[in-house]
Design an enzyme around this catalytic site. Structure first.
Site, PDB file in Angstrom:
ATOM      1  N   THR A  35      -1.574  -8.036  -1.056  1.00 34.86           N
ATOM      2  CA  THR A  35      -0.450  -7.485  -1.144  1.00 34.86           C
ATOM      3  C   THR A  35       0.319  -8.578  -0.587  1.00 34.86           C
ATOM      4  O   THR A  35      -0.369  -9.592   0.307  1.00 34.86           O
ATOM      5  CB  THR A  35      -0.147  -6.258  -0.294  1.00 34.86           C
ATOM      6  OG1 THR A  35      -0.895  -6.596   0.839  1.00 34.86           O
ATOM      7  CG2 THR A  35      -0.953  -5.259  -1.114  1.00 34.86           C
ATOM      8  N   ASN A  47       1.683   4.446   7.372  1.00 30.04           N
ATOM      9  CA  ASN A  47       1.197   3.548   6.907  1.00 30.04           C
ATOM     10  C   ASN A  47       1.905   1.992   7.127  1.00 30.04           C
ATOM     11  O   ASN A  47       1.309   1.036   7.164  1.00 30.04           O
ATOM     12  CB  ASN A  47       1.487   3.531   5.235  1.00 30.04           C
ATOM     13  CG  ASN A  47       1.203   2.197   4.679  1.00 30.04           C
ATOM     14  OD1 ASN A  47       0.321   1.668   4.457  1.00 30.04           O
ATOM     15  ND2 ASN A  47       2.449   1.599   4.354  1.00 30.04           N
ATOM     16  N   TYR A  72      -4.087  -7.415  16.063  1.00 35.76           N
ATOM     17  CA  TYR A  72      -4.177  -6.760  14.942  1.00 35.76           C
ATOM     18  C   TYR A  72      -5.083  -5.787  14.962  1.00 35.76           C
ATOM     19  O   TYR A  72      -5.499  -4.334  14.887  1.00 35.76           O
ATOM     20  CB  TYR A  72      -3.990  -7.342  13.539  1.00 35.76           C
ATOM     21  CG  TYR A  72      -4.070  -6.377  12.330  1.00 35.76           C
ATOM     22  CD1 TYR A  72      -2.886  -5.696  12.035  1.00 35.76           C
ATOM     23  CD2 TYR A  72      -4.967  -6.062  11.800  1.00 35.76           C
ATOM     24  CE1 TYR A  72      -2.962  -4.820  10.637  1.00 35.76           C
ATOM     25  CE2 TYR A  72      -5.125  -5.336  10.653  1.00 35.76           C
ATOM     26  CZ  TYR A  72      -4.026  -4.742  10.187  1.00 35.76           C
ATOM     27  OH  TYR A  72      -4.081  -3.897   9.069  1.00 35.76           O
ATOM     28  N   LEU A  86       0.749  -1.227  -0.119  1.00 36.19           N
ATOM     29  CA  LEU A  86      -0.021  -0.128  -0.012  1.00 36.19           C
ATOM     30  C   LEU A  86       0.744   1.184  -0.051  1.00 36.19           C
ATOM     31  O   LEU A  86       0.554   2.252  -0.863  1.00 36.19           O
ATOM     32  CB  LEU A  86      -0.937   0.006   1.261  1.00 36.19           C
ATOM     33  CG  LEU A  86      -1.898   1.125   1.468  1.00 36.19           C
ATOM     34  CD1 LEU A  86      -2.821   1.438   0.213  1.00 36.19           C
ATOM     35  CD2 LEU A  86      -2.636   1.005   2.551  1.00 36.19           C
ATOM     36  N   LYS A 118      -5.550  -1.453  15.445  1.00 38.16           N
ATOM     37  CA  LYS A 118      -6.018  -0.803  14.832  1.00 38.16           C
ATOM     38  C   LYS A 118      -7.314   0.294  15.575  1.00 38.16           C
ATOM     39  O   LYS A 118      -7.422   1.477  15.010  1.00 38.16           O
ATOM     40  CB  LYS A 118      -6.688  -1.312  13.433  1.00 38.16           C
ATOM     41  CG  LYS A 118      -5.695  -1.795  12.676  1.00 38.16           C
ATOM     42  CD  LYS A 118      -4.671  -0.779  12.094  1.00 38.16           C
ATOM     43  CE  LYS A 118      -3.674  -1.208  11.224  1.00 38.16           C
ATOM     44  NZ  LYS A 118      -2.719  -0.108  10.768  1.00 38.16           N
TER      45      LYS A 118
END
Length: 268
Positions: free
Chosen positions: A220, A98, A176, A21, A180
């Protein structure tokens, strides 16, 4: 598509940008806003240089790409990057946080305590602590810009509303996802702090505007090139839209995604 209107050049720093990204943000941004300078941050300097060369070889890509080494968990490297930005450019217009890691995906209930602790510690460090440390370190150069912005990259798992919505298929990644959620909260608190200072007249510098981008599931290396993921260039769209916004179109909400060819608000 190249930019059609003359715009003031921006200095844009993107962490974790040697692939995925982050690399796509510089690709899409550079093609659309070639007048900007893009600072490509990579933990591995050699990989960063190779990534920059790949961008320079793209047809129609004429933007300046500056490569710096940055592991966002390394305070000395952060200090070096801040000095480089200040000395070389004298300001920073856009910071894109990012850099990310994925740990503890599908963690079993009988996982060793040490494994659980490690997964949470690493995710929280990269997605919350390091975002705070890097952003605060760069605030002096952000305040030298005319309209500084910080764009933090979240995940659909960071929206509690979406996670709790029946019928939505979402990954189960506690460490994770929780990190976030925390990043989103950190972004809100940092914006409120900026707003309070501006309202009180404590600063003569421009108010730093904070945004959150939800790029959606991407194909990705980060997720093993998930077959249901979209190209990272599409994931980059929400970031590039906010980066190039000169009219404060996105100030009425903090979390955004680009779906169905339009920018959409993401619920908390």
């Amino acid at each position: 598509m190249a930019s059609t209107a003359a715009a003031a050049p921006k200095i844009v720093l993107v962490t974790g940008a040697n692939q995925g990204l982050g690399h796509a943000v510089i690709e899409v941004g550079g093609l659309r806003y070639p007048e900007n300078v893009y600072i490509l941050c990579s933990r591995d300097l050699e990989k960063g240089e190779a990534a920059a060369q790949k961008l320079r070889e793209l047809e129609g890509f004429h933007a300046t790409v500056d490569v710096v080494q940055l592991d966002v968990t390394n305070d000395q490297q952060i200090a070096t990057v801040v000095q480089h930005v200040d000395k070389t450019y004298g300001r920073l217009d856009v910071l894109v946080n990012n850099a990310g890691i994925l740990r503890g995906l599908g963690m079993a209930e009988d996982a060793p305590a040490s494994a659980v602790r490690s997964a949470f510690t690493e995710c929280l460090d990269v997605h919350i602590t390091s975002v705070a440390v890097l952003t605060l370190a760069l605030m002096p150069v952000l305040r030298k810009a005319a309209a500084p912005k910080v764009i933090n990259v979240t995940s659909g798992l960071g929206s509690i509303t979406n996670v709790l919505t029946p019928g939505r298929r979402m990954a189960r990644a506690m460490a994770y996802g929780a990190s976030k959620v925390g990043m989103n909260g950190l972004t809100a608190h940092m914006q409120v702090g900026e707003n309070d200072s501006a309202a009180a007249g404590d600063s003569t510098s421009p108010r730093v505007r904070f945004y959150i981008s939800n790029p959606g599931p991407l194909k990705t290396a980060f997720n093993g090139f998930h077959p249901l993921g979209k190209p990272p260039q599409l994931g980059a769209e929400s970031i590039v839209h906010m980066m190039g916004d000169e009219e404060s179109k996105y100030d009425d909400h903090m979390q955004w995604e680009f779906e169905g060819e339009e920018m959409r608000r993401v619920p908390w």
